[in-house]
Scaffold this active site. Structure first.
Site, PDB file in Angstrom:
ATOM      1  N   GLU A  51       0.826  -1.212   0.000  1.00  0.00           N
ATOM      2  CA  GLU A  51       0.000   0.000   0.000  1.00  0.00           C
ATOM      3  C   GLU A  51       0.858   1.258   0.000  1.00  0.00           C
ATOM      4  OE1 GLU A  51      -2.914   1.391   3.420  1.00  0.00           O
ATOM      5  OE2 GLU A  51      -3.959   0.351   1.796  1.00  0.00           O
ATOM      6  N   LYS A  53       0.774   4.815   1.173  1.00  0.00           N
ATOM      7  CA  LYS A  53      -0.025   5.580   2.148  1.00  0.00           C
ATOM      8  C   LYS A  53       0.873   6.645   2.764  1.00  0.00           C
ATOM      9  CE  LYS A  53      -1.254   3.500   6.250  1.00  0.00           C
ATOM     10  NZ  LYS A  53      -2.186   2.775   7.140  1.00  0.00           N
ATOM     11  N   LYS A 110      -8.086   2.571  -2.680  1.00  0.00           N
ATOM     12  CA  LYS A 110      -8.343   2.488  -1.236  1.00  0.00           C
ATOM     13  C   LYS A 110      -8.981   3.800  -0.811  1.00  0.00           C
ATOM     14  CE  LYS A 110      -7.364  -0.306   2.311  1.00  0.00           C
ATOM     15  NZ  LYS A 110      -6.148  -0.236   2.991  1.00  0.00           N
ATOM     16  N   GLU A 159     -14.467  -4.950   2.978  1.00  0.00           N
ATOM     17  CA  GLU A 159     -13.739  -4.946   4.245  1.00  0.00           C
ATOM     18  C   GLU A 159     -14.651  -5.169   5.452  1.00  0.00           C
ATOM     19  OE1 GLU A 159     -10.467  -2.230   4.935  1.00  0.00           O
ATOM     20  OE2 GLU A 159     -11.477  -1.592   6.766  1.00  0.00           O
ATOM     21  N   ASN A 180      -9.860  -6.484   8.453  1.00  0.00           N
ATOM     22  CA  ASN A 180      -9.049  -5.411   9.045  1.00  0.00           C
ATOM     23  C   ASN A 180      -8.890  -5.659  10.542  1.00  0.00           C
ATOM     24  OD1 ASN A 180      -7.673  -3.108   9.598  1.00  0.00           O
ATOM     25  ND2 ASN A 180      -9.196  -1.694   8.736  1.00  0.00           N
ATOM     26  N   GLU A 210      -5.531  -7.450   6.722  1.00  0.00           N
ATOM     27  CA  GLU A 210      -5.137  -6.044   6.597  1.00  0.00           C
ATOM     28  C   GLU A 210      -4.696  -5.471   7.938  1.00  0.00           C
ATOM     29  OE1 GLU A 210      -9.146  -4.803   5.063  1.00  0.00           O
ATOM     30  OE2 GLU A 210      -7.923  -3.720   3.630  1.00  0.00           O
ATOM     31  N   SER A 211      -3.671  -4.616   7.904  1.00  0.00           N
ATOM     32  CA  SER A 211      -3.282  -3.735   9.014  1.00  0.00           C
ATOM     33  C   SER A 211      -2.375  -4.375  10.055  1.00  0.00           C
ATOM     34  CB  SER A 211      -4.509  -3.134   9.735  1.00  0.00           C
ATOM     35  OG  SER A 211      -5.241  -2.336   8.833  1.00  0.00           O
TER      36      SER A 211
HETATM   37  O1  LIG Z   1      -0.448   0.646   7.625  1.00  0.00           O
HETATM   38  P1  LIG Z   1      -0.965  -0.764   7.969  1.00  0.00           P
HETATM   39  O2  LIG Z   1      -1.107  -0.988   9.461  1.00  0.00           O
HETATM   40  O3  LIG Z   1      -0.121  -1.850   7.277  1.00  0.00           O
HETATM   41  O4  LIG Z   1      -2.462  -0.858   7.379  1.00  0.00           O
HETATM   42  C1  LIG Z   1      -2.638  -0.885   5.964  1.00  0.00           C
HETATM   43  C2  LIG Z   1      -4.151  -0.920   5.653  1.00  0.00           C
HETATM   44  O5  LIG Z   1      -4.684  -2.082   6.193  1.00  0.00           O
HETATM   45  C3  LIG Z   1      -4.861   0.278   6.231  1.00  0.00           C
HETATM   46  O6  LIG Z   1      -4.316   1.435   5.630  1.00  0.00           O
HETATM   47  C4  LIG Z   1      -6.380   0.219   5.997  1.00  0.00           C
HETATM   48  C5  LIG Z   1      -7.147  -0.901   6.120  1.00  0.00           C
HETATM   49  N1  LIG Z   1      -8.447  -0.593   5.828  1.00  0.00           N
HETATM   50  C6  LIG Z   1      -8.542   0.740   5.527  1.00  0.00           C
HETATM   51  C7  LIG Z   1      -9.639   1.522   5.162  1.00  0.00           C
HETATM   52  C8  LIG Z   1      -9.424   2.849   4.848  1.00  0.00           C
HETATM   53  C9  LIG Z   1      -8.141   3.386   4.940  1.00  0.00           C
HETATM   54  C10 LIG Z   1      -7.021   2.622   5.320  1.00  0.00           C
HETATM   55  C11 LIG Z   1      -7.236   1.277   5.603  1.00  0.00           C
END
Ligand SMILES: O=P(O)(O)OC[C@@H](O)[C@@H](O)c1c[nH]c2ccccc12
Length: 247
Positions: A51, A53, A110, A159, A180, A210-211
């Protein structure tokens, strides 16, 4: 009308509803993310969605050259995720367009998508799959937007964060589901809950964790729980080379 929301989610969805439409001509074919994940699985390569970001409400911020990041990641990643939300993530449609011009692998738009106009813009800018967040949409809106995304031959990454979200996603026919670990309301991360939810999901949907992913060990644990792909933002923005260890 999207679901009743408070705080930053209310703000971001109100901005989405006012987002301008991009009428540019699409300049690339559609790349199928589900097929590419299945190809990576056949070749025993971990499917990392890298990603791009720049910021997040949970306190992350990074600079970085989107084109250089995308050109590097296209050699290792199953797909690229591009934040296009402007206020809280400092993303933009221009980011999506510039990354779409340099990669021939699937790209995820995204954003907090609540309207068909946002899907139109994503298609025109070159996105191949579009994030739809159960938490901000009514079930009817989600069902309608999944169908609308697929009418372009794109796919929806739906999601979820908890069991109720997962049930809604499945009822709406989601085939690619993002799990997530972060609660978008509280911004807290719960990896155990994420793994349990992934393990509870049907085998025939493609499951994207995710995340909060920062290590190969975490990836292997998530894989054991049943995850098929791994969406990583902050960690790869700071240490892009680490993707070589993750795949
Ligand atoms: O930076 P991380 O912890 O790797 O997370 C990425 C991604 O999962 C996260 O940006 C995200 C997951 N779902 C979202 C919905 C909207 C915006 C952002 C997100």
């Amino acid at each position: 009308m999207p679901r009743y929301l408070q705080g930053w989610l209310k703000d971001v969805v109100e901005n989405s509803m006012k987002r301008g439409y991009i009428s540019t001509e699409r300049r690339r074919p559609i790349y199928n993310i589900i097929e590419r994940i299945m190809e990576f699985q056949r070749n025993n390569i971990n499917s990392i969605i890298a990603e791009f970001k720049r910021n997040s409400p949970s306190g992350f911020s990074a600079e970085g050259d989107p084109v250089a990041y995308a050109k590097f990641m296209r050699n290792y990643a199953v797909g690229i995720s591009v934040l296009t939300e402007e206020k809280f993530f400092k993303g933009s449609y221009d980011l999506l367009r510039s990354i779409a011009d340099v990669v021939d692998i699937p790209i995820l738009m995204k954003d907090f998508v609540v309207s068909e106009s946002q899907v139109d813009s994503g298609y025109n800018l070159g996105a191949d799959f579009v994030l739809l967040i159960v938490r901000v949409l009514t079930e009817r809106e989600l069902e309608g937007l999944i169908e609308y995304v697929r009418s372009f031959k794109m796919e929806a990454l739906v999601e979820v964060h908890d069991k109720d979200d997962l049930d809604i996603a499945l009822r709406c026919g989601a085939k690619l589901i993002g799990f997530n670990s972060r609660n978008l309301v509280t911004l807290e991360i719960d990896h155990d809950k994420q793994r349990e939810l992934i393990a509870s999901a049907p085998k025939d949907v493609i499951k994207v964790a995710e995340s909060g992913i920062q290590s190969r060990d975490q990836i292997l644990e998530l894989k054991k729980a049943g995850a098929d792909a791994f969406l990583i933002g902050s960690f790869l923005m700071r240490e892009p080379e680490k993707i070589k260890e993750f795949i």
